[in-house]
Each structure stands twice: as C-alpha cells, then as structure tokens.
Design a protein around this motif. Structure first.
Motif, PDB file in Angstrom:
ATOM      1  N   ASP A  96       0.691  -1.255  -0.019  1.00 38.57           N
ATOM      2  CA  ASP A  96       0.129  -0.128   0.023  1.00 38.57           C
ATOM      3  C   ASP A  96       0.743   1.243   0.028  1.00 38.57           C
ATOM      4  O   ASP A  96       1.683   1.343   0.990  1.00 38.57           O
ATOM      5  N   TRP A  97       0.584   2.330  -0.959  1.00 39.07           N
ATOM      6  CA  TRP A  97       1.459   3.288  -0.923  1.00 39.07           C
ATOM      7  C   TRP A  97       0.800   4.572  -0.294  1.00 39.07           C
ATOM      8  O   TRP A  97       1.281   5.631  -0.747  1.00 39.07           O
ATOM      9  N   GLY A  98      -0.216   4.356   0.489  1.00 37.23           N
ATOM     10  CA  GLY A  98      -0.515   5.659   1.106  1.00 37.23           C
ATOM     11  C   GLY A  98      -1.828   5.326   2.042  1.00 37.23           C
ATOM     12  O   GLY A  98      -1.812   4.807   2.880  1.00 37.23           O
ATOM     13  N   THR A  99      -3.038   5.538   1.533  1.00 37.01           N
ATOM     14  CA  THR A  99      -4.326   5.491   2.210  1.00 37.01           C
ATOM     15  C   THR A  99      -4.507   4.102   2.710  1.00 37.01           C
ATOM     16  O   THR A  99      -4.218   3.162   2.096  1.00 37.01           O
ATOM     17  N   PRO A 100      -5.014   3.556   3.789  1.00 31.30           N
ATOM     18  CA  PRO A 100      -5.745   4.417   4.835  1.00 31.30           C
ATOM     19  C   PRO A 100      -4.241   4.825   5.863  1.00 31.30           C
ATOM     20  O   PRO A 100      -4.707   5.700   6.782  1.00 31.30           O
ATOM     21  N   PHE A 101      -3.246   4.332   5.828  1.00 31.58           N
ATOM     22  CA  PHE A 101      -2.058   4.632   6.438  1.00 31.58           C
ATOM     23  C   PHE A 101      -1.724   6.133   6.502  1.00 31.58           C
ATOM     24  O   PHE A 101      -1.262   6.923   7.257  1.00 31.58           O
ATOM     25  N   ASN A 102      -1.683   6.863   5.356  1.00 31.14           N
ATOM     26  CA  ASN A 102      -1.142   8.085   5.073  1.00 31.14           C
ATOM     27  C   ASN A 102      -1.962   8.865   3.886  1.00 31.14           C
ATOM     28  O   ASN A 102      -1.950   8.223   2.815  1.00 31.14           O
ATOM     29  N   THR A 103      -2.642   9.806   4.155  1.00 33.66           N
ATOM     30  CA  THR A 103      -3.355  10.653   3.244  1.00 33.66           C
ATOM     31  C   THR A 103      -2.461  11.706   2.674  1.00 33.66           C
ATOM     32  O   THR A 103      -3.203  12.464   2.019  1.00 33.66           O
ATOM     33  N   GLN A 104      -1.440  11.760   2.967  1.00 36.30           N
ATOM     34  CA  GLN A 104      -0.430  12.825   2.353  1.00 36.30           C
ATOM     35  C   GLN A 104       0.460  12.320   1.379  1.00 36.30           C
ATOM     36  O   GLN A 104       1.274  13.124   0.830  1.00 36.30           O
ATOM     37  N   GLN A 105       0.027  11.240   0.627  1.00 40.92           N
ATOM     38  CA  GLN A 105       0.988  10.651  -0.168  1.00 40.92           C
ATOM     39  C   GLN A 105      -0.187  10.200  -1.395  1.00 40.92           C
ATOM     40  O   GLN A 105       0.046   9.074  -1.825  1.00 40.92           O
ATOM     41  N   PRO A 106      -0.863  10.935  -1.903  1.00 38.88           N
ATOM     42  CA  PRO A 106      -1.739  10.573  -3.012  1.00 38.88           C
ATOM     43  C   PRO A 106      -1.410  10.191  -4.358  1.00 38.88           C
ATOM     44  O   PRO A 106      -2.181   9.377  -4.892  1.00 38.88           O
ATOM     45  N   LYS A 107      -0.077  10.396  -4.667  1.00 36.43           N
ATOM     46  CA  LYS A 107       0.547   9.859  -5.901  1.00 36.43           C
ATOM     47  C   LYS A 107       1.090   8.422  -5.780  1.00 36.43           C
ATOM     48  O   LYS A 107       1.567   7.940  -6.796  1.00 36.43           O
ATOM     49  N   GLY A 108       1.384   8.083  -4.574  1.00 37.73           N
ATOM     50  CA  GLY A 108       1.794   6.756  -4.560  1.00 37.73           C
ATOM     51  C   GLY A 108       3.192   6.459  -4.893  1.00 37.73           C
ATOM     52  O   GLY A 108       4.035   7.246  -4.977  1.00 37.73           O
TER      53      GLY A 108
END
Length: 831
Positions: free
Chosen positions: A605-617
C-alpha cells in the motif's frame, strides 16, 4: 368289509400327516463406543459380555423369533456412564445390535451438614451463597454441588438463640468427594462470643472490638475474638487497619447489645483512585491526556480530574497531548507510576524563547546576514549559524542580507520575516547570476540524447558530463528530457524538472533490466493494522530510489496456519493507494482464499488508509515512470529478503491495472524475475507502451478478450493524469495529458516509448517466472491491447485468461476475485 380291511382303515385314520417347518432363532450383539474402562452388560437370559475396548460382541444363546428380550448394563466403567440404544429391549424378529455409548462423567461433589444438640434455629451457608436452615437435629445437603478439586467454605450465618454451634475442621478446604460437616451445638453460658467472617480480601485486614482484642486476616475465613461478652452488654467491632488498595465494610451488626453469639461480616472491595492535573503559568490552551485516552483541556490555571478512575495498584501515565501556543508545560515527577491513592500531577507552563538560524547553500564567497537586533552572521562556507540573541514567542523578527557575496546573489526563504512561534531557520540560497544545467551520464553503452526546455541538446556516446549551452535566470524553472535512448539500454531519469538557483547537475544512469540497480528500504517500523482481514502485521518503511523523491510504503502481512506454502504480494491499481482487500469489492476474497490455501499474503500500500499525504503513491516524480517503478521493485525484493526469507518455496505477485504496470516494470526493467516464481498480471500492464497510451495515434488493435474484438490504445483524458505525476507532480496539465491533447514533448512518441516497460534494454525472458495475464470480457480500456502487446514480447512460460463478465477493476466482481485467487493457488510454484 372283512376284518383285515377294517383294521387297515382304522390304522390309516390313526396316522396323522404332520407338516414341519424350521423354528427361527436370532442373536443379540452389543457394539460399544467411547469406552475407557471395563463395561459389563447382561441379557435377560443371564448371560454377560465384558468389554475393555470399543468393539462388538454377541451373546452366546440365541432367541426364538417373537420372544421378548432385555439387555441392561450390569457394571458401568469407572468414571463413565454407558447408555444403551432404544432397541435394548423388545420383541426379537431378526438379529439385532444394541449400541452402548460411553461418556466420561463430570465429577461433582456435594456438601452436607449434620447437626446435633440443636434446640433452636441454625442457619449455615456455603461460599456459593446457598443456605441450610435447621430447626431440629438432622442432615441436609446444599443445593449446588462443587466440581471435584475446587475449594469450598462453609460458615454459620445465624446461631440458634442461647446456643453456639461449632463446625467441624472440614468446614473449608478442597473437595474431592461428597463430604459431611458436623455442626455441634451447645447451650451458651451467660457469655457470648463475637466472630468476624471476611469476604473478598486480597491483602491484610485488622479488626478490633471494644475490649481491644484484634483479629488479623490475610485470607477469607472466620475468626473469633478471644474475650467473651456478658449477655446484654454493648459491643462494637471496627476496622483497625484496612488492607492495601481495598476498603472493607462491616455488616450492620458490627455494633449492638449482645444476646447470643454474633458473627460480623466484613466485605472487602478494591479501591479506585482519581488523577487530577493542577496547571500554573498558563496563557493559552493546554490539553492533557492519560493512558486511558481521557483528555483535560485547560484555558486557565486550575485543577481538573480525569473522568476515569484507576484501580489501586495499577500503573498510569499522564502526558501533554497539546502544548499551549508559545509555551512549554512541564509535568511533575509523579506524571507516571503506580497509583495507591488519589493524586495530583502539576503542570508548570512557561513562555518559550526561540532562536533564529540561517542555513546557507550554494555560497562561493562571503555572505553577511543581519537580524533586526543588529546581530550579524558571517558565512564563507555553506553551513548553518544562529543569531546570538533569542526572541520571545509571539514577537516580530526580520532577517536580511547585509552583504551579498561577490559574483552571487543570495535569496532568502519566505520565512525571513514574521512572528516567531518556534525555533526558525531561514534559508539563504546563493547562485550565480545565470546558473547552468549539466548532465552526468554513467553506465552508457550506445548513444543517449537529452534536451532541455530551451531546445538545447546533449548527445553522449560515452560516460561523462556535459552542460547545456544556454543558462537560466536564477529562480526560474528548468526541464530536461531523454529524447533518444541507447539501442539496448534505458537511461533514467527520463524527465527532470525543478527551480534553478545555482548550477545544477543531473545524474543519468544507463542500464539494462539485468543490470539496473534497485533502491533501498529504511526506517522500518510496526504500525497499527487496517482492513477487514484480521491478525495481520502492518509495517511502515521509507523507499529510496535514484533520481526520484523518497516515499513511504506500507505492507500488511498475514500468515497462514502451519508452514507457509509460499508468499504472494498484492498491488492495487492506479498509483497503488489502498489495501487490496479494501479497494476492490471482492479484494478480501482474492486475498483470504490464498491465505486459507496456506500462503503468506503481503499487501503493498502506497498511501491510504495509513497516510493521506501521499496521493500519488509509487508514481510520484519527477523522474519518469521507469525511475518511479524502482520503488515497487525495491519493496518486492525487500519482502522476499525479510518476509519470505525462504528460497525453497515460491514467491509470487499480482497487481491490477497500474499495479500490473508496476509489476511489468519489475520484470522487464528491474530483473525481479530472478525471485518471482509467478506473476498474475490483471487488466494490464497499461504502461507497456506509454507511446500508445499517451500518444493516441496507434488506433484500435485486435484483442483476444474485452468488450469488443478491437479496442483503442489511447488513455484519453480520464486515465492520462494517472501518469502525469511521474514527470511533474506540480504541473497543472501533465506531460501525458498534453500528449493526449496533441502536444508532444521533445522526442515525440519516442520519449514515451523510452519510458515504457518495453523501453530499450527490457528483458522478456523469465526462465524462473510463469506470467499469467488476465483480462475481463466487459473491459473496454486501452490496458488490454497494450497489455497483450507486452505479453506477446515474452519468450518464456506464459498464459492469458479471459474472465466472463470481468471488468477493468478485476476484483470488483466475484468471478474476477476468484480467478485471481485460484490462479495464484494453482500456479504459484517454483519454476
């Protein structure tokens, strides 16, 4: 008729004709199950069968058809009860088998009380709360039995008037059989005793009567004060010393006038204590929190208590959740510990003083900086220095260039003036009047050509460094493209951009899929898990790859019961944001079925739900898609090394759409085929030919699966923005979207081909990897013809499947999710 004939006639009539038929007899057998001892059964003829094992035996004597019979248990096995089936009695008409089912007995023992010498009414109770009331001498049994081996306690609840009944020594203990406790009652003299019975005690309790006699309890039992009381005299029983962490309350008969022997009940319960916070010196808003997640919010100096109390002896922690603006509040030494009483933590708040520093980059001469307190900093090298005088929180400040270096202009960051609320570092960026852009090429075999956004080109046929002819004004943007790749290599980054403030050198690394270097993984930590599949282990880590920014990646690992058959990774579509089990409607089916089959599952997982500040993964640039795909290939290797960690079982991967694109780059451009045994590539890879997807000139191509027999190869305005961030994440309209709109970058379509999974230097022979590409019959996207083209290039073991009714997001249908899971279960094998 003569005499002879008459004799014959008479004799003939005397003979009877008898028709005989065989009398039928039947046997009775007994089949035993569940037996652990010796069972004896008997029939109505008195014959017995003895069993020591589970088997079937037959009584010796048979029964005549139509006769009655009875089979019974003569002797039960020790510790068991064997029950006969319903045909254990009846009328026999055929051979029968009676079933004896044996089960182990649950051992429960009873407690009885036998009373002698009683003249009044006696009440005794046990520790289950059952009571027995006697008005005559006799024996009674408590209603509730005890499990063998459990502890018990019997006590006198109410003595008979004018008598004292004493229980036998077995009134408490551990029960192993039915027991009877003797209660011997005797007529009182004119003196009576006072006893205390204690319940719920965990420490040491001391009680005292008004004759100064004490009783010390360390366990729940009954004790009697040494001195007696004359009938009609007053008495008082009190708690002299409470047990640590408990409060013991006495029953209402703890005081009164004595007319018979008295038993006072002491009931002990564990104490709960509160934690308060007292705040001083506060000028803003302070939020405190305890380890039960209760919060206290202070806007003035006062004392507040947390809502939830703590059991005595439990540990606690109080911390500052939010410091007040411009202040720091420090807690007293009792902010954590073990609670034994109500306590107050002190929070002392003081106003902060902050410093201002200057960090200088790009400097080649001497720079002098000054603040509005007239303090100076002199720089001759690139470093960070701090002004001598600090600033009170909330005050205004200004930092300025007092003296510029010779031949350079140093520009200050936007925080060079303002209101201070924390230690502040102002950046001084020094650059020549017209900085240049250079390129350093390494690993080159062939010719690579790069072009900047001013139209200047650099052509390399050997490793080295060259500089574009035209310089840039400091503070302006620059962009460099790879317009021509070597015939058998790809050089990355394929796209570089930024704002220039000093001379810039871009490092371009050229390699084939077999020689291209992976990045690194660092700062691995375990975090709280997300998703519907339970018992996972979730980790956060930083992935660093050449020519692209560092990003966070998250992996969720679920382990099967028993030894894993292998490991399977899952990557979602687009830029990889989200857990596979959550993003797709039936994603949890695709993961759980493989986990149930015995494989370790690892969701990337390259972002959500763990990190919403990395939308482009994983797609985040600049650098180009080959360069950003290094992240997926690097994490794939890390999972193999640290989670799989076993070369004797297969390691397999699946990805959908954009995730399939990342998997294709890992195989074709990063040599992940040396560790992957099987790749389940679904709805893609769309990145196989970016020149088709972004360029939009190839047109429709025949396909073997999809919503039509021919499908277009253009991403269109909807899908092109997926790949734009790989080039310039800040651009309003990205490189791929511009191309869809007819505006090609330098290098034209070749620029995109040179950044595709099929770019020069790609590897399509995977001797250790079986590639299975899966499309959906209802999918009309460009991913199918592009993915089919990538598959056609593969020269090793491969296959293609078409899911009836399948759509682009393959696991959004149950059939698609089951296809993925079944393929992984069946084909994830060492090749």
């Amino acid at each position: 008729m003569n005499l002879r004939n008459l004799l014959v006639t008479v004799l003939g009539s005397l003979f009877l004709t008898i028709t005989c038929s065989a009398v039928t007899s039947f046997t009775i057998s007994v089949a035993v199950t569940g037996l652990t001892g010796t069972l004896v059964v008997q029939d109505s003829k008195g014959e017995i069968l003895t069993f020591t094992t589970n088997n079937t035996q037959t009584f010796v004597t048979a029964y005549t058809s139509g006769s009655s019979y009875v089979v019974r248990v003569k002797t039960q096995p020790a510790g068991q009860t064997c029950t006969l089936s319903s045909n254990s009695s009846g009328t026999i008409t055929s051979n029968i088998t009676v079933t004896a089912t044996c089960t182990t007995n649950t051992v429960n023992d009873t407690i009885s009380v036998a009373v002698t010498g009683l003249t009044g009414t006696l009440v005794v109770n046990d520790d289950k709360g059952d009571a027995l009331t006697f008005t005559t001498n006799g024996t009674q049994t408590f209603a509730t039995s005890y499990a063998s081996g459990s502890t018990y306690s019997v006590s006198v609840q109410t003595q008979p008037a004018g008598q004292t009944c004493t229980l036998g020594s077995n009134a408490s203990g551990t029960i192993t059989s039915n027991i009877t406790i003797n209660a011997t009652c005797t007529t009182n003299s004119s003196n009576f005793t006072i006893s205390v019975v204690v319940f719920g005690l965990t420490g040491t309790l001391v009680v005292q009567d008004n004759q100064a006699d004490t009783l010390t309890f360390t366990s729940n039992n009954t004790q009697t004060f040494a001195k007696t009381y004359t009938s009609g005299s007053s008495y008082t029983v009190r708690v002299k010393t409470q047990p640590a962490g408990q409060t013991c309350l006495l029953s209402s008969n703890a005081t009164g006038t004595i007319t018979s022997n008295v038993t006072v009940t002491a009931t002990c319960t564990t104490n709960n204590f509160t934690i308060s916070v007292a705040v001083t010196g506060l000028t803003g808003t302070l939020v405190m929190q305890d380890d039960k997640a209760d919060n206290l919010t202070f806007t003035t100096n006062n004392t507040q208590a947390f809502a939830t109390s703590y059991a005595s002896g439990s540990s606690y922690t109080v911390s500052v959740k939010t410091q007040p603006s411009s202040q720091t509040c420090i807690l007293s030494g009792n902010a954590s510990g073990t609670i034994t009483s109500n306590l107050t933590v002190t929070a002392t708040c003081t106003t902060n003083n902050y410093t201002i520093s200057v960090a200088v980059t790009g400097l080649t001469g001497t720079l002098v900086m000054q603040d509005d307190k007239a303090d100076n900093l002199t720089f001759t090298t690139n470093n960070t220095q701090t002004f001598a005088t600090s600033y009170a929180s909330g005050s205004n400040y200004t930092v300025s260039v007092k003296t510029q270096p010779s031949g350079q202009t140093c520009t200050l960051s936007s925080n060079a003036s303002g209101t201070i609320g924390a230690n502040t570092t102002v950046t001084g960026t020094c650059a020549a009047s017209n900085p240049t852009v250079s390129v350093t090429v390494t690993g080159l075999s062939g010719t690579v050509v790069l072009q900047d956004d001013k139209g200047d080109t650099l052509s390399f046929s050997n490793d080295g460094t060259q500089t574009f002819a035209t310089s840039y004004a400091s503070g302006t943007a620059y962009t460099v493209y790879v317009t021509t790749q070597p015939l058998t290599q790809s050089c990355i980054p394929t796209y570089s951009t930024g704002t220039i403030s000093s001379n810039v050198t871009i490092s371009a690394s050229c390699a084939t899929a077999l020689t291209r270097q992976l990045g690194t993984v660092s700062n691995v930590s375990t975090i709280s898990c997300q998703g519907a599949i339970h018992n996972g282990v979730c980790q956060q880590m930083t992935v660093s790859c050449p020519a692209v920014p560092d990003v966070f990646v998250y992996v969720k690992t679920n382990s099967p019961t028993g030894t894993p058959l292998g490991t399977v990774t899952y990557n979602t579509g687009t830029d990889g944001n989200g857990l596979y089990e959550s993003i797709f409607t039936f994603g949890s089916t695709a993961v759980q079925n493989v986990l149930n089959a015995g494989f370790t599952t690892v969701q990337i997982d390259w972002g959500t739900p763990f990190n919403t500040q990395q939308p482009k993964g994983w797609v985040l640039g600049p650098g180009g898609v080959i360069a950003t795909a290094c992240r997926y290939a690097t994490v794939t290797q890390w999972i193999y090394d640290h989670i799989q960690a076993n070369t004797s079982v297969p390691y397999c991967a699946t990805g959908n759409s954009g995730g399939a694109g990342a998997l294709a780059y890992a195989l074709s451009q990063y040599n992940s085929s040396n560790i992957l045994s099987m790749a389940e590539v679904t709805s893609g890879p769309p990145t196989g030919r970016l020149d088709w997807g972004c360029g939009c000139v190839e047109g429709k191509l025949p396909v073997q699966c999809g919503s039509s027999t021919t499908l277009g190869t253009c991403f269109g305005k909807a899908d092109a923005p997926v790949w734009d961030p790989a080039y310039d994440p800040k651009a309003t309209t990205g490189v791929c979207t511009n191309a869809v709109n007819g505006i090609l970058p330098p290098g034209g379509l070749n620029f995109f081909l040179n950044d595709s999974a099929e770019a020069p230097g790609a590897n399509f022979n995977y001797p250790h990897t079986f590639v299975n590409v899966v499309f959906g019959s209802a999918d009309n996207s460009a991913a199918i013809p592009i993915g089919q083209d990538w598959l056609n290039n593969i020269t090793s073991s491969k296959a293609q499947a078409c899911v009836s009714g399948g759509i682009h997001s393959m696991a959004n249908t149950l059939a698609g999710a089951q296809q993925i899971a079944n393929d992984l279960i069946n084909f994830c094998k060492l090749q």
